[in-house]
Enzyme design. Sequence first.
Site, PDB file in Angstrom:
ATOM      1  N   SER A   1     -65.942 -56.522   6.175  1.00  0.00           N
ATOM      2  CA  SER A   1     -66.661 -57.462   4.815  1.00  0.00           C
ATOM      3  C   SER A   1     -65.137 -57.278   3.911  1.00  0.00           C
ATOM      4  CB  SER A   1     -67.456 -56.609   4.591  1.00  0.00           C
ATOM      5  OG  SER A   1     -67.920 -56.601   2.896  1.00  0.00           O
TER       6      SER A   1
ATOM      7  N   ASP B   1     -64.568 -58.421  -0.530  1.00  0.00           N
ATOM      8  CA  ASP B   1     -64.883 -58.824  -1.562  1.00  0.00           C
ATOM      9  C   ASP B   1     -63.521 -59.602  -1.931  1.00  0.00           C
ATOM     10  OD1 ASP B   1     -64.695 -59.066  -4.381  1.00  0.00           O
ATOM     11  OD2 ASP B   1     -65.412 -57.529  -5.227  1.00  0.00           O
TER      12      ASP B   1
ATOM     13  N   ALA C   1     -70.787 -54.475  -7.358  1.00  0.00           N
ATOM     14  CA  ALA C   1     -71.680 -54.686  -6.661  1.00  0.00           C
ATOM     15  C   ALA C   1     -71.259 -52.961  -5.991  1.00  0.00           C
ATOM     16  CB  ALA C   1     -71.331 -55.614  -5.799  1.00  0.00           C
TER      17      ALA C   1
ATOM     18  N   HIS D   1     -66.076 -62.477   0.760  1.00  0.00           N
ATOM     19  CA  HIS D   1     -66.963 -63.454  -0.124  1.00  0.00           C
ATOM     20  C   HIS D   1     -66.666 -62.900  -0.920  1.00  0.00           C
ATOM     21  CE1 HIS D   1     -68.128 -59.284   0.833  1.00  0.00           C
ATOM     22  NE2 HIS D   1     -68.429 -59.075  -0.032  1.00  0.00           N
ATOM     23  N   ILE D   2     -67.345 -64.100  -2.125  1.00  0.00           N
ATOM     24  CA  ILE D   2     -67.722 -64.247  -3.855  1.00  0.00           C
ATOM     25  C   ILE D   2     -68.741 -63.687  -3.920  1.00  0.00           C
ATOM     26  CG2 ILE D   2     -66.523 -64.875  -5.954  1.00  0.00           C
ATOM     27  CD1 ILE D   2     -64.754 -66.471  -4.135  1.00  0.00           C
TER      28      ILE D   2
ATOM     29  N   ASN E   1     -56.719 -54.086  -0.335  1.00  0.00           N
ATOM     30  CA  ASN E   1     -56.066 -53.678   0.653  1.00  0.00           C
ATOM     31  C   ASN E   1     -54.908 -53.918   1.621  1.00  0.00           C
ATOM     32  OD1 ASN E   1     -60.292 -54.310   1.084  1.00  0.00           O
ATOM     33  ND2 ASN E   1     -59.003 -52.446   1.252  1.00  0.00           N
TER      34      ASN E   1
ATOM     35  N   CYS F   1     -65.261 -50.533   4.608  1.00  0.00           N
ATOM     36  CA  CYS F   1     -64.512 -51.927   4.844  1.00  0.00           C
ATOM     37  C   CYS F   1     -63.449 -52.210   5.965  1.00  0.00           C
ATOM     38  CB  CYS F   1     -65.188 -52.374   3.430  1.00  0.00           C
ATOM     39  SG  CYS F   1     -66.344 -52.685   2.749  1.00  0.00           S
TER      40      CYS F   1
ATOM     41  N   ARG G   1     -50.146 -50.461  24.699  1.00  0.00           N
ATOM     42  CA  ARG G   1     -51.104 -51.174  24.372  1.00  0.00           C
ATOM     43  C   ARG G   1     -52.738 -50.486  23.884  1.00  0.00           C
ATOM     44  NH1 ARG G   1     -49.008 -54.048  28.479  1.00  0.00           N
ATOM     45  NH2 ARG G   1     -51.274 -53.455  29.740  1.00  0.00           N
ATOM     46  N   ARG G   2     -52.019 -49.411  23.467  1.00  0.00           N
ATOM     47  CA  ARG G   2     -53.615 -48.424  23.438  1.00  0.00           C
ATOM     48  C   ARG G   2     -53.336 -47.933  21.948  1.00  0.00           C
ATOM     49  NH1 ARG G   2     -54.983 -46.178  28.659  1.00  0.00           N
ATOM     50  NH2 ARG G   2     -55.408 -47.837  30.164  1.00  0.00           N
TER      51      ARG G   2
END
Length: 277
Positions: free
Chosen positions: A176, A178, A276, A216-217, A186, A155, A134-135
């Site tokens: 985080s 986008d 951004a 986020h947007i 991703n 991110c 479990r590592r």
Amino acid sequence: MTIADNNFKDLCSSILSSDNNTLGEKVRPKYADGTESHTKYLNQVFEKYDLSKGELPILTLRQVAWKSGIKEILWIYQDQSNNLDLLKEKHNITWWDEWDIGDRTIGQRYGATVKKYNLMNNLLDGLINQPYGRRHIINLYQEADLSSSKGLYPCAMETQWSVRKGYLDMTLIQRSSDVPVANAINKIQYVALQMMVARHVGLEPGVFCHYVNNAHIYDRHISQVEELLKREPQGKDGDIKLVLNPEKTNFYDFTIDDFTMENYSPVKPNLKFELAI
């Protein structure tokens, strides 16, 4: 409609209707013209896809640059590099150039961290020699690395791996994301990583989970998101497939040419999103 399209529409609608925003607050990211880039957002977002049942997390509401996303994964986990010239010359990707710290690298980040701590080889060896441990974790958010150089903090920062009755499950953790731009890339790029690792250790890809702490947007992306929400998805779960060359088994031997995407016909035209930084 695929689960991915449904999740995307639900998430974007929830973000746009939320009162959570950074307006009036000091923020780090800025647009190319120097304007602060504010967001609407939700915290603690979780999605789950069973790859063994054909639940592939790829959007059809817009074209996802899945090949470029997988090439980025090869740069990070195979090449184990932070070098932007290598990324451009070998993989024909330049989207990281905005985060050049001045020496044609992104600093002690991502692939450089994988190499420094031997993270990829440790994962592969651990899954082979102690599969039910479990590592099995790759964590790119290493404080010593973050303080040693300039550069964007990771991110997509951690993966956790678990074995289950012939399947390899994986959870991707992001600090985080986008949502209309990087989020979809991703997902599919880390599914590709899961497929390569599973093949190397003799397992089948199982469940892929995605946890995002801040989804986020950006304010200059809202109109594009509203357009995406009006679109009708193309395809359904089980029809769209990401296929890995069955002739290869070694993680370090895979190239982008070993991946094919079947029955993927996203809605066009594609939309442009201002970066951004």
